[in-house]
Design a protein around this motif. Structure first.
Motif, PDB file in Angstrom:
ATOM      1  N   TYR A   1     -26.935   2.254  -1.740  1.00 17.86           N
ATOM      2  CA  TYR A   1     -27.033   3.309  -2.826  1.00 17.86           C
ATOM      3  C   TYR A   1     -26.058   3.255  -3.702  1.00 17.86           C
ATOM      4  O   TYR A   1     -26.156   3.243  -5.062  1.00 17.86           O
ATOM      5  CB  TYR A   1     -27.600   4.554  -2.154  1.00 17.86           C
ATOM      6  N   ASN A   2     -24.623   3.038  -3.273  1.00 18.63           N
ATOM      7  CA  ASN A   2     -23.498   3.145  -4.035  1.00 18.63           C
ATOM      8  C   ASN A   2     -23.483   1.896  -4.908  1.00 18.63           C
ATOM      9  O   ASN A   2     -22.972   1.858  -6.157  1.00 18.63           O
ATOM     10  CB  ASN A   2     -22.492   3.279  -3.220  1.00 18.63           C
TER      11      ASN A   2
ATOM     12  N   MET B   1       0.996  -1.208  -0.110  1.00 16.00           N
ATOM     13  CA  MET B   1       0.103  -0.104  -0.284  1.00 16.00           C
ATOM     14  C   MET B   1       0.916   1.135  -0.058  1.00 16.00           C
ATOM     15  O   MET B   1       1.680   1.384   0.927  1.00 16.00           O
ATOM     16  CB  MET B   1      -0.822  -0.116   1.330  1.00 16.00           C
TER      17      MET B   1
ATOM     18  N   LYS C   1      -1.874   6.634  -1.597  1.00 15.80           N
ATOM     19  CA  LYS C   1      -3.342   5.902  -1.538  1.00 15.80           C
ATOM     20  C   LYS C   1      -3.641   6.232  -0.264  1.00 15.80           C
ATOM     21  O   LYS C   1      -4.701   6.551  -0.070  1.00 15.80           O
ATOM     22  CB  LYS C   1      -2.830   4.472  -1.990  1.00 15.80           C
TER      23      LYS C   1
ATOM     24  N   TYR D   1     -13.004  -4.889   7.696  1.00 15.94           N
ATOM     25  CA  TYR D   1     -13.879  -5.115   6.551  1.00 15.94           C
ATOM     26  C   TYR D   1     -15.183  -5.880   6.774  1.00 15.94           C
ATOM     27  O   TYR D   1     -15.222  -6.731   7.506  1.00 15.94           O
ATOM     28  CB  TYR D   1     -13.039  -6.301   5.743  1.00 15.94           C
ATOM     29  N   GLY D   2     -16.070  -4.806   6.530  1.00 16.65           N
ATOM     30  CA  GLY D   2     -17.586  -5.449   6.554  1.00 16.65           C
ATOM     31  C   GLY D   2     -17.975  -5.192   8.154  1.00 16.65           C
ATOM     32  O   GLY D   2     -18.934  -6.093   8.285  1.00 16.65           O
TER      33      GLY D   2
ATOM     34  N   LEU E   1     -24.282   2.630   1.390  1.00 14.80           N
ATOM     35  CA  LEU E   1     -23.408   1.852   1.055  1.00 14.80           C
ATOM     36  C   LEU E   1     -24.340   0.803  -0.309  1.00 14.80           C
ATOM     37  O   LEU E   1     -23.865   0.597  -1.406  1.00 14.80           O
ATOM     38  CB  LEU E   1     -22.655   0.658   1.855  1.00 14.80           C
TER      39      LEU E   1
ATOM     40  N   LEU F   1     -18.216   8.042   0.715  1.00 15.63           N
ATOM     41  CA  LEU F   1     -17.908   6.768   1.279  1.00 15.63           C
ATOM     42  C   LEU F   1     -16.979   5.902   0.339  1.00 15.63           C
ATOM     43  O   LEU F   1     -16.933   6.339  -0.871  1.00 15.63           O
ATOM     44  CB  LEU F   1     -19.282   5.656   1.166  1.00 15.63           C
TER      45      LEU F   1
ATOM     46  N   TYR G   1     -23.465   9.426   0.735  1.00 17.44           N
ATOM     47  CA  TYR G   1     -22.887   8.365  -0.132  1.00 17.44           C
ATOM     48  C   TYR G   1     -21.571   8.576  -0.963  1.00 17.44           C
ATOM     49  O   TYR G   1     -20.973   7.950  -1.056  1.00 17.44           O
ATOM     50  CB  TYR G   1     -24.122   7.804  -0.902  1.00 17.44           C
TER      51      TYR G   1
ATOM     52  N   ASN H   1     -21.346  -6.913  -1.821  1.00 24.92           N
ATOM     53  CA  ASN H   1     -21.321  -5.858  -0.762  1.00 24.92           C
ATOM     54  C   ASN H   1     -19.847  -5.729  -0.469  1.00 24.92           C
ATOM     55  O   ASN H   1     -20.002  -4.563   0.139  1.00 24.92           O
ATOM     56  CB  ASN H   1     -22.344  -6.534   0.439  1.00 24.92           C
ATOM     57  N   THR H   2     -19.000  -6.603  -0.601  1.00 25.46           N
ATOM     58  CA  THR H   2     -17.583  -6.037  -0.358  1.00 25.46           C
ATOM     59  C   THR H   2     -17.309  -5.597  -1.461  1.00 25.46           C
ATOM     60  O   THR H   2     -15.805  -5.106  -1.368  1.00 25.46           O
ATOM     61  CB  THR H   2     -16.826  -7.333   0.375  1.00 25.46           C
ATOM     62  N   ARG H   3     -17.999  -5.499  -2.415  1.00 26.35           N
ATOM     63  CA  ARG H   3     -17.275  -4.671  -3.831  1.00 26.35           C
ATOM     64  C   ARG H   3     -16.005  -5.398  -4.461  1.00 26.35           C
ATOM     65  O   ARG H   3     -15.057  -4.880  -4.811  1.00 26.35           O
ATOM     66  CB  ARG H   3     -17.087  -3.363  -3.617  1.00 26.35           C
TER      67      ARG H   3
ATOM     68  N   ASP I   1      -6.444  -3.380  -9.208  1.00 26.14           N
ATOM     69  CA  ASP I   1      -5.909  -2.653  -8.088  1.00 26.14           C
ATOM     70  C   ASP I   1      -6.973  -2.365  -7.285  1.00 26.14           C
ATOM     71  O   ASP I   1      -7.748  -1.119  -7.502  1.00 26.14           O
ATOM     72  CB  ASP I   1      -5.376  -1.289  -8.657  1.00 26.14           C
ATOM     73  N   PRO I   2      -7.409  -3.102  -6.056  1.00 24.26           N
ATOM     74  CA  PRO I   2      -8.459  -2.684  -5.269  1.00 24.26           C
ATOM     75  C   PRO I   2      -7.895  -1.357  -4.601  1.00 24.26           C
ATOM     76  O   PRO I   2      -7.001  -1.144  -4.168  1.00 24.26           O
ATOM     77  CB  PRO I   2      -8.326  -3.985  -4.220  1.00 24.26           C
ATOM     78  N   PRO I   3      -9.136  -0.655  -4.246  1.00 27.70           N
ATOM     79  CA  PRO I   3      -8.771   0.643  -3.598  1.00 27.70           C
ATOM     80  C   PRO I   3      -8.375   0.462  -2.200  1.00 27.70           C
ATOM     81  O   PRO I   3      -7.845   1.244  -1.316  1.00 27.70           O
ATOM     82  CB  PRO I   3     -10.194   1.495  -3.801  1.00 27.70           C
ATOM     83  N   TYR I   4      -9.126  -0.429  -1.387  1.00 30.40           N
ATOM     84  CA  TYR I   4      -8.523  -0.902   0.017  1.00 30.40           C
ATOM     85  C   TYR I   4      -8.105  -2.373  -0.099  1.00 30.40           C
ATOM     86  O   TYR I   4      -8.964  -3.319   0.379  1.00 30.40           O
ATOM     87  CB  TYR I   4      -9.937  -0.759   0.944  1.00 30.40           C
ATOM     88  N   PRO I   5      -7.122  -2.762  -0.419  1.00 33.62           N
ATOM     89  CA  PRO I   5      -6.552  -4.124  -0.435  1.00 33.62           C
ATOM     90  C   PRO I   5      -6.289  -4.572   0.915  1.00 33.62           C
ATOM     91  O   PRO I   5      -5.882  -3.799   2.038  1.00 33.62           O
ATOM     92  CB  PRO I   5      -5.189  -4.009  -1.140  1.00 33.62           C
TER      93      PRO I   5
ATOM     94  N   ARG J   1     -25.677   2.705  -8.028  1.00 36.25           N
ATOM     95  CA  ARG J   1     -24.846   3.677  -8.832  1.00 36.25           C
ATOM     96  C   ARG J   1     -23.706   2.799  -9.430  1.00 36.25           C
ATOM     97  O   ARG J   1     -23.568   3.146 -10.787  1.00 36.25           O
ATOM     98  CB  ARG J   1     -24.123   4.582  -8.087  1.00 36.25           C
TER      99      ARG J   1
ATOM    100  N   ARG K   1      -7.356   8.552   0.761  1.00 33.02           N
ATOM    101  CA  ARG K   1      -8.691   7.990   1.518  1.00 33.02           C
ATOM    102  C   ARG K   1      -9.334   9.071   2.059  1.00 33.02           C
ATOM    103  O   ARG K   1     -10.140   9.049   2.638  1.00 33.02           O
ATOM    104  CB  ARG K   1      -8.110   6.568   2.182  1.00 33.02           C
TER     105      ARG K   1
ATOM    106  N   PRO L   1     -15.730   2.471  -1.817  1.00 34.78           N
ATOM    107  CA  PRO L   1     -16.821   1.764  -2.136  1.00 34.78           C
ATOM    108  C   PRO L   1     -17.187   0.461  -1.650  1.00 34.78           C
ATOM    109  O   PRO L   1     -18.379   0.074  -1.882  1.00 34.78           O
ATOM    110  CB  PRO L   1     -15.682   1.011  -3.406  1.00 34.78           C
ATOM    111  N   GLY L   2     -16.430   0.119  -0.772  1.00 34.36           N
ATOM    112  CA  GLY L   2     -17.081  -0.996   0.218  1.00 34.36           C
ATOM    113  C   GLY L   2     -16.936  -0.814   1.806  1.00 34.36           C
ATOM    114  O   GLY L   2     -16.787   0.385   1.936  1.00 34.36           O
ATOM    115  N   PRO L   3     -17.656  -1.525   2.270  1.00 33.93           N
ATOM    116  CA  PRO L   3     -17.815  -1.342   3.820  1.00 33.93           C
ATOM    117  C   PRO L   3     -16.362  -1.680   4.635  1.00 33.93           C
ATOM    118  O   PRO L   3     -16.222  -2.615   5.069  1.00 33.93           O
ATOM    119  CB  PRO L   3     -18.707  -2.123   4.399  1.00 33.93           C
ATOM    120  N   ILE L   4     -15.643  -0.472   4.360  1.00 33.98           N
ATOM    121  CA  ILE L   4     -14.139  -0.692   4.951  1.00 33.98           C
ATOM    122  C   ILE L   4     -14.117   0.398   6.291  1.00 33.98           C
ATOM    123  O   ILE L   4     -14.578   1.614   5.983  1.00 33.98           O
ATOM    124  CB  ILE L   4     -13.300  -0.103   3.998  1.00 33.98           C
ATOM    125  N   SER L   5     -13.547   0.064   7.271  1.00 36.80           N
ATOM    126  CA  SER L   5     -13.310   0.917   8.353  1.00 36.80           C
ATOM    127  C   SER L   5     -12.006   1.401   8.287  1.00 36.80           C
ATOM    128  O   SER L   5     -11.031   0.504   7.571  1.00 36.80           O
ATOM    129  CB  SER L   5     -13.421   0.152   9.838  1.00 36.80           C
TER     130      SER L   5
END
Lengths: 119, 400
Positions: free
Chosen positions: B222-223, A1, A5, B207-208, B220, A20, A17, B96-98, B194-198, B226, A9, A22-26
């Motif tokens: 709604y996204n 990482m 990048k 995660y989740g 989430l 956010l 929305y 849901n985890t995209r 290239d995932p935005p949050y690997p 989109r 974030r 794209p995924g449910p990330i903390s």
């Protein structure tokens, strides 16, 4: 990482929305945020004088709440242990007792337990 | 490029191979098994250099792929019918985890009673997961759509799993000549995922994790809506880009065939489209003004395209290779919903065909086209009819 990048974030201050990820990330680890140990009604207490360090409890704990002490004995992390009792159920020596939360049990200090020193 | 004679299942495996997939995890199920067997052959002969994870169930197969995808790997799995149903929870999880996991589902009937033949029930049960869903009609189209699937799914504004649906046996086990594009060329086009949050131990994240009603859940979701809008926009573009590079264009979200002056059009998904194309040709030779609409993308659903078609063609006959109990065929419901607000909308009649793999031959489809012409002349008699059904003596068939 890469560093930029991480910087891109933001700090996880999300209002709509569109902010956010794209995924449910903390944005940081949820460790330390959600102390699930408060959910517990019964807690596992390991009788270290009977423990054979087989680590069956450590392997089975679904919440990764059993740690290994320097001396090789297991140690329950009560901040996260939810008291499910799987460790107690799986222990081949049957030396993990589930004790009502209201009963105060003093934890044995780190280092070789008493019986080991005596033996 | 190499042209080889192969089954749809082999074409699927080649699609994953040339796409530079890094992790494959799958569990065998008829009629998909030869896909994962082919991948195993690729492992054995050294052509596949990634990780091949054997698991104890389809649920774990997709779970492995999701985790691997979160680390930034291109991942692939294949399944069918009961396997897909067991995977269902994880299909939600992937969306849901995209996670842009690639999935090929060989459409097979759902038991009991056991049936291993073509039917769309398994796929339709995944409709609301958020997964991109495409239906194909040839082995070549499977291979090409696996490649295009990654291009679309890994778009930074899409990031969703994709499911290519191919009819059991008609595609999975039927041999046809297939062009296998050059892997290097394919991978140059796809680039690296290239995932935005690997998922990275050096940079840990939750995660989740739990979200409360006042927080982010609704946003989430709604996204994901989109992301589907973005996929809808990108699908034809990806198709065009692919055509430019590899010389094959399977069309956009829908493919229209001889619809320009058509008075009735058959709307369908999957392999029955190939037969319908033949029937359209034959009937055109006899002077019938008939056309064909192939729905390629079921999710995102081609609402705009169908509204446009609805304004031009007075009768649409929508075919479903499955049924939504208590209602009608699912594609028919979707088509009707899509065109409801169109002024002067066409009459829509639903035909249930080929359930459990019953052969949809030229004669069956010809009767449907003739029935659609009858609807055009005399108006709608019934909303939804079961064609090819064995009926008790004295009960007339719904489509003659």
């Amino acid at each position: 990482m890469s560093k930029d990048k991480t910087e891109k974030r933001g700090k996880g201050e999300w209002k709509t929305y569109a902010d956010l990820p794209p995924g449910p990330i903390s944005m940081k680890s949820t460790l330390g945020v959600s102390l699930t140990g408060t959910w517990r009604t019964v807690k596992p207490v390991i009788k270290l004088d009977e423990c054979i360090k087989c680590m069956t409890c450590w392997k089975f704990c679904p919440d990764v709440s059993i740690e290994v002490r320097k001396d090789g004995y297991p140690k329950i992390n009560y901040l996260y242990c939810k008291g499910c009792g799987i460790c107690s159920n799986e222990c081949p020596k049957e030396c993990i007792e589930m004790v009502l939360e209201e009963v105060v049990v003093e934890e044995e200090p780190e280092g070789e337990p008493v019986h080991a020193k005596e033996g | 490029m190499a042209r080889k004679v192969m089954t749809g299942n082999s074409a699927t495996a080649y699609g994953a191979l040339v796409s530079g997939v890094e992790v494959v995890s799958a569990y065998p199920i008829t009629p998909q098994t030869t896909i994962v067997e082919k991948v195993a052959e690729f492992v054995a002969d050294g052509s596949f250099k990634g990780q091949y994870i054997t698991v104890e169930s389809e649920h774990s197969a997709l779970a492995s792929c999701i985790s691997a995808s979160q680390t930034g790997c291109r991942t692939f799995t294949a399944t069918s019918s009961q396997g897909l149903l067991l995977m269902h929870e994880m299909v939600h999880w992937a969306a849901n985890t995209r996670s842009p996991v690639g999935l090929v589902n060989i459409n097979r009937a759902v038991g009991p009673p056991w049936s291993i033949w073509a039917d769309h029930t398994d796929a339709i049960a995944q409709r609301d997961t958020g997964c991109l869903m495409t239906f194909v009609e040839s082995a070549q189209e499977i291979l090409d759509m696996v490649i295009q699937g990654y291009k679309l799914a890994e778009d930074p504004e899409v990031l969703l799993p994709f499911m290519i649906n191919a009819d059991a046996f008609f595609l999975s086990h039927t041999f046809e000549p297939v062009d296998v594009p050059d892997a290097k060329k394919v991978q140059e086009w796809l680039g690296m995922y290239d995932p935005p949050y690997p998922l990275d131990p050096e940079d840990p994240h939750g995660y989740g994790a739990l979200t409360f009603p006042h927080q982010y859940y609704m946003e989430l979701r709604y996204n994901i809506k989109r992301a589907h809008e973005r996929a809808e926009l990108m699908f034809p573009k990806v198709s065009k880009e692919f055509a430019k590079l590899f010389g094959r264009d399977h069309g956009g979200l829908v493919e229209e065939y001889k619809t320009k002056d058509a008075e009735v059009a058959f709307v369908a998904m999957g392999t029955m489209v190939s037969t319908a194309r033949e029937v359209v040709d034959r009937m055109r030779d006899e002077g019938h003004k008939v056309g064909l609409v192939k729905v390629r993308s079921f999710r995102p659903f081609p609402v705009k395209e169908l509204r446009d078609i609805a304004q031009r063609i007075p009768v649409l006959g929508v075919a479903d290779r499955c049924f939504t109990y208590g209602a009608e065929g699912p594609l028919s419901t979707e088509v009707k919903a899509a065109i409801y607000n169109v002024k002067d909308k066409p009459t829509v009649k639903n035909y249930i065909v080929g359930v459990g793999g019953r052969d949809i031959h030229v004669g069956v489809l010809k009767n449907i086209f003739l029935d659609m012409e009858k609807v055009k002349e005399k108006g709608l008699d019934k909303e939804s009819v079961w064609v090819q059904l064995k009926r008790p003596p004295g009960e007339p068939p719904e489509v003659m």
